[in-house]
Design an enzyme around this catalytic site. Structure first.
Site, mmCIF file in Angstrom:
data_model
loop_
_atom_site.group_PDB
_atom_site.id
_atom_site.type_symbol
_atom_site.label_atom_id
_atom_site.label_comp_id
_atom_site.label_asym_id
_atom_site.label_seq_id
_atom_site.Cartn_x
_atom_site.Cartn_y
_atom_site.Cartn_z
ATOM 1 N N CYS B 95 -24.672 21.233 20.037
ATOM 2 C CA CYS B 95 -25.602 21.276 19.261
ATOM 3 C C CYS B 95 -25.296 22.492 18.150
ATOM 4 O O CYS B 95 -25.666 23.775 18.521
ATOM 5 C CB CYS B 95 -27.145 21.427 20.009
ATOM 6 S SG CYS B 95 -28.358 21.684 19.112
ATOM 7 N N LEU B 96 -25.110 22.390 17.008
ATOM 8 C CA LEU B 96 -24.660 23.244 16.145
ATOM 9 C C LEU B 96 -25.080 22.672 14.539
ATOM 10 O O LEU B 96 -24.754 21.607 14.127
ATOM 11 C CB LEU B 96 -23.319 23.815 16.183
ATOM 12 C CG LEU B 96 -22.948 24.925 15.091
ATOM 13 C CD1 LEU B 96 -23.658 26.162 15.536
ATOM 14 C CD2 LEU B 96 -21.392 25.252 15.315
#
Lengths: 200, 190
Positions: B95-96
């Protein structure tokens, strides 16, 4: 004498739609030009795009009805998805905007190995370079191949290097110019008033 | 365009490997030269100085590049399991924001993404977790989090041999990498 329309058992399209000045030329669309308009204007909310979208969807609908094709259904769903996204937030710029971007002559680029940040090809290696500068402001020189930055800007109106929203930057620039013009005008009129004082 | 740009990147990485400028990137290359769209990378945090939680670890990543690259970001996943608030332990999903379409920029390349992931290891973001347990532990019990991370690294055997290698001298011969599916892991767990 019978008219052309009567002979061919068709309605006179010119007269009843005389007030409809838009797009009276070629109304029927071939699949290839539907796909073409769909690809080239994708992202912008033009009526022709909506029309192409509708045509494509109905064509896919036929296909899925005819042989229960799953592919057609998935295609339809993805089409709707992309339509939703485009409808909700079309963040990109228009083709017209791309046409008005500032062109840069390759011979005017001082660095010999300057390259486009997107394709990473050197500008000078390109036989027919078409380089544009984005209006990011703050004295930076963010230049790209139009070919590379065009598709990106149509999806996303930010500069890939500094994330400046080029649409906003352009608006601000215009506002500034307008303000300057207004100020100049005001000064002019003030001067005139003074003149009146002197000579009136 | 995607193919040309990827080959250019590949040639540049061959000429000056990313490991030279950033020793935490051990390797970055296409899995096979026949398919330039599938890449793999190995990143590491060799010493406690590099990272207080993940020191001594190294991880393998898979990078799937789309034909729209660089207009679309590649899909990067951890192949080696890792305990991290923003990484799914089972799928390796990361999750970036810059890996998503909204925050991606076509001016970035694969090396930039690895640097971003290394920074994500340094500063987890527990407020948008993919691994909620890790996020809670990280927030309330950093020491426990560190032990959890190190225990998991031991479990999957994703250690850099710190004694033999300093950050600058890691070579392919002393890497110990085992995938989730690898038989070596099963042997350790059993």
């Amino acid at each position: 004498m019978s008219t052309y329309e009567e002979e061919h058992n068709i309605q006179d399209r010119a007269n009843p739609r005389a007030d409809d000045t838009t797009a009276r030329g070629r109304q029927h669309a071939t699949l290839s030009n539907i796909i073409d308009t769909f690809l080239t204007t994708s992202g912008s909310d033009t009526p022709s795009n909506a029309y192409a979208m509708e045509a494509l969807t109905s064509a896919l609908h036929h296909l899925s009805d005819a042989d229960g094709s799953r592919l057609a259904q998935t295609l339809m769903e993805s089409l709707q998805d992309s339509g939703d996204i485009d409808g909700k937030r079309s963040k990109g710029v228009s083709q017209e905007y791309l046409d008005t971007l500032e062109r840069v002559k390759v011979s005017s680029i001082s660095e010999d190995d300057a390259f486009c940040p997107i394709c990473t090809n050197k500008f000078k290696d390109d036989k027919y370079p078409l380089v544009v500068r984005l209006p990011c402001g703050h004295g930076v020189n963010h230049i790209y191949d139009l070919e590379c930055v065009g598709p990106w800007l149509q999806m996303n109106s930010t500069c890939p290097l500094c994330r400046t929203n080029v649409l906003e930057a352009e608006q601000n620039r215009r506002k500034k110019i307008e303000e300057e013009i207004r100020r100049a005008k005001e000064e002019d009129s003030e001067e005139e008033e003074e003149d009146w004082d002197v000579y009136g | 365009m995607a193919e040309r740009r990827l080959f250019q990147e590949y040639n540049r990485y061959k000429k000056s490997p990313p490991s030279k400028s950033n020793p935490q990137i051990i390797s970055l290359n296409p899995i096979s030269e026949d398919n330039i769209f599938n890449w793999q990378a190995i990143i590491s945090k060799p010493t406690k100085k590099d990272n207080p939680f993940y020191y001594g670890g190294q991880w393998k990543l898979s990078i799937a590049v789309s034909r729209q690259y660089p207009l679309e970001p590649p899909v990067i996943k951890f192949i080696t399991p890792i305990v991290h608030p923003n990484i799914n332990l089972k799928t390796g999903e990361i999750c970036l924001d810059i890996l998503k379409k909204d925050a991606w920029s076509p001016a970035w390349n694969l090396e930039h993404l690895l640097v971003a992931i290394l920074m994500l290891l340094d500063s987890p973001e527990p407020d948008s977790p993919l691994n909620i347990d890790a996020a809670n532990l990280y927030r309330h019990d950093p020491v426990g989090f560190q032990s959890m991370v190190q225990f998991n690294m031991w479990k999957v055997g994703s250690f850099v041999d710190v004694k033999k290698s300093t950050p600058t001298t890691i070579t392919k011969s002393n890497q110990v990498i085992r995938d989730v599916s690898g038989s070596k892991i099963r042997a350790i767990i059993a």
